[in-house]
Design a protein around this motif. Structure first.
Motif, mmCIF file in Angstrom:
data_model
loop_
_atom_site.group_PDB
_atom_site.id
_atom_site.type_symbol
_atom_site.label_atom_id
_atom_site.label_comp_id
_atom_site.label_asym_id
_atom_site.label_seq_id
_atom_site.Cartn_x
_atom_site.Cartn_y
_atom_site.Cartn_z
ATOM 1 N N GLY A 10 0.839 -1.193 0.000
ATOM 2 C CA GLY A 10 0.000 0.000 0.000
ATOM 3 C C GLY A 10 0.872 1.240 0.000
ATOM 4 O O GLY A 10 2.024 1.237 -0.414
ATOM 5 N N GLY A 11 0.331 2.321 0.472
ATOM 6 C CA GLY A 11 1.106 3.550 0.563
ATOM 7 C C GLY A 11 1.235 4.269 -0.768
ATOM 8 O O GLY A 11 0.793 3.786 -1.814
ATOM 9 N N THR A 12 1.853 5.436 -0.707
ATOM 10 C CA THR A 12 2.032 6.280 -1.889
ATOM 11 C C THR A 12 3.470 6.763 -1.938
ATOM 12 O O THR A 12 4.001 7.286 -0.956
ATOM 13 N N LEU A 13 4.102 6.567 -3.097
ATOM 14 C CA LEU A 13 5.465 7.063 -3.322
ATOM 15 C C LEU A 13 5.424 8.097 -4.438
ATOM 16 O O LEU A 13 4.530 8.076 -5.288
ATOM 17 N N SER A 30 7.933 17.209 -0.764
ATOM 18 C CA SER A 30 7.135 17.642 0.390
ATOM 19 C C SER A 30 5.844 16.841 0.504
ATOM 20 O O SER A 30 5.017 16.830 -0.425
ATOM 21 N N ASN A 31 5.702 16.181 1.642
ATOM 22 C CA ASN A 31 4.516 15.342 1.904
ATOM 23 C C ASN A 31 4.205 14.415 0.739
ATOM 24 O O ASN A 31 3.038 14.140 0.431
ATOM 25 N N GLY A 32 5.255 13.935 0.102
ATOM 26 C CA GLY A 32 5.070 13.103 -1.087
ATOM 27 C C GLY A 32 5.052 11.613 -0.811
ATOM 28 O O GLY A 32 4.887 10.822 -1.745
ATOM 29 N N VAL A 33 5.233 11.221 0.427
ATOM 30 C CA VAL A 33 5.294 9.799 0.772
ATOM 31 C C VAL A 33 4.246 9.491 1.840
ATOM 32 O O VAL A 33 4.126 10.215 2.834
ATOM 33 N N THR A 34 3.479 8.426 1.613
ATOM 34 C CA THR A 34 2.537 7.924 2.616
ATOM 35 C C THR A 34 2.757 6.419 2.746
ATOM 36 O O THR A 34 2.706 5.695 1.746
ATOM 37 N N LEU A 35 3.015 5.961 3.957
ATOM 38 C CA LEU A 35 3.192 4.533 4.207
ATOM 39 C C LEU A 35 2.001 4.018 5.007
ATOM 40 O O LEU A 35 1.486 4.711 5.893
ATOM 41 N N THR A 93 -7.403 1.391 9.659
ATOM 42 C CA THR A 93 -7.979 1.475 8.314
ATOM 43 C C THR A 93 -7.186 0.669 7.290
ATOM 44 O O THR A 93 -7.743 0.216 6.281
ATOM 45 N N TYR A 94 -5.899 0.465 7.565
ATOM 46 C CA TYR A 94 -5.026 -0.186 6.590
ATOM 47 C C TYR A 94 -4.783 -1.655 6.908
ATOM 48 O O TYR A 94 -3.951 -2.301 6.265
#
Length: 225
Positions: A10-13, A30-35, A93-94
């Motif tokens: 999951g997550g966003t790179l 900037s705030n470009g990564v979500t794990l 949630t994940y």
């Protein structure tokens, strides 16, 4: 141009990024990564042309968020009147175990006359998961489910998969006959083997003998199921 990998499921790179002269060799996403997968994670950036130009972050400790659902794990099959265990896990949630969950859960379902645990308040030592050892007993044969629900936030809930409840062994016989007949007139009667909870004991293979009916009654011979 660099390409990003890693970070768990999951997550966003960030998308591939081509460095420009104004970057002077360094760029902040900037705030470009979500794990989203809890645990120890790393992120790697690699040049898309020259793979040896690469680098990996130090370990990122990803914590779960607050509980948003419950996972209720039970056996796929059980026998009426026989106790079994169920494990309840709070998930964010994940899908990560919400290790900080300290809510109170209430159990419902299981068909008629089930034995379910009393409301239970999770403790810090549970780390978001608790096993209720041999605390469940279902008595109604068939396909059953059990649901656990947070007593304050009803959306934090979860239901087992289908539990196939088999009848217990035969404990009694139910004999069904018409309420009235004429003397000398033949009629039908049905005998059903029942377990202690009123379920049809489908595995019964005993032999039955008939008595009663007054003088000179015609009754069936002994019958083996």
């Amino acid at each position: 141009t660099v390409h990003f990998t890693g970070g768990g499921t999951g997550g966003t790179l960030p998308s591939n990024y081509a460095f420009v002269g104004a970057d002077n060799g360094a760029h902040t996403f900037s705030n470009g990564v979500t794990l989203t997968q809890a645990g120890s994670r790393t992120i790697t950036a690699t040049d898309t042309v020259t793979g040896t130009i690469t680098g990996t972050s130090s370990t990122i400790s990803v914590s779960p968020t607050v509980a948003s659902m419950l996972s209720v794990s039970a056996p796929a099959s059980a026998t009426a009147g026989t106790a079994f265990s169920v494990t309840v896990t709070a998930l964010d949630t994940y899908g990560n175990p919400a290790t900080g969950y300290t809510g109170t859960v209430h159990f419902t379902g299981g068909g008629t006359s089930p034995t379910l645990p009393s409301d239970y308040t999770f403790t810090g030592g549970d780390n978001g998961a608790h096993t209720f050892s041999n605390a469940f007993m279902l008595t109604q044969a068939g396909s059953r489910t059990v649901t656990a629900t947070d007593t304050v936030t009803g959306t934090i809930t979860g239901t087992t998969g289908t539990i196939s409840v088999a009848p217990a062994g035969a404990a009694t016989l139910a004999v069904t006959a018409p309420a009235s007949v004429a003397a000398g007139g033949a009629f039908s009667a049905t005998v059903a083997a029942l377990d202690a909870y009123g379920n049809t004991a489908t595995g019964y293979t005993g032999t039955i003998h008939f008595t009663g009916g007054g003088v000179n009654a015609t009754l069936p011979a002994d019958y083996t199921f």
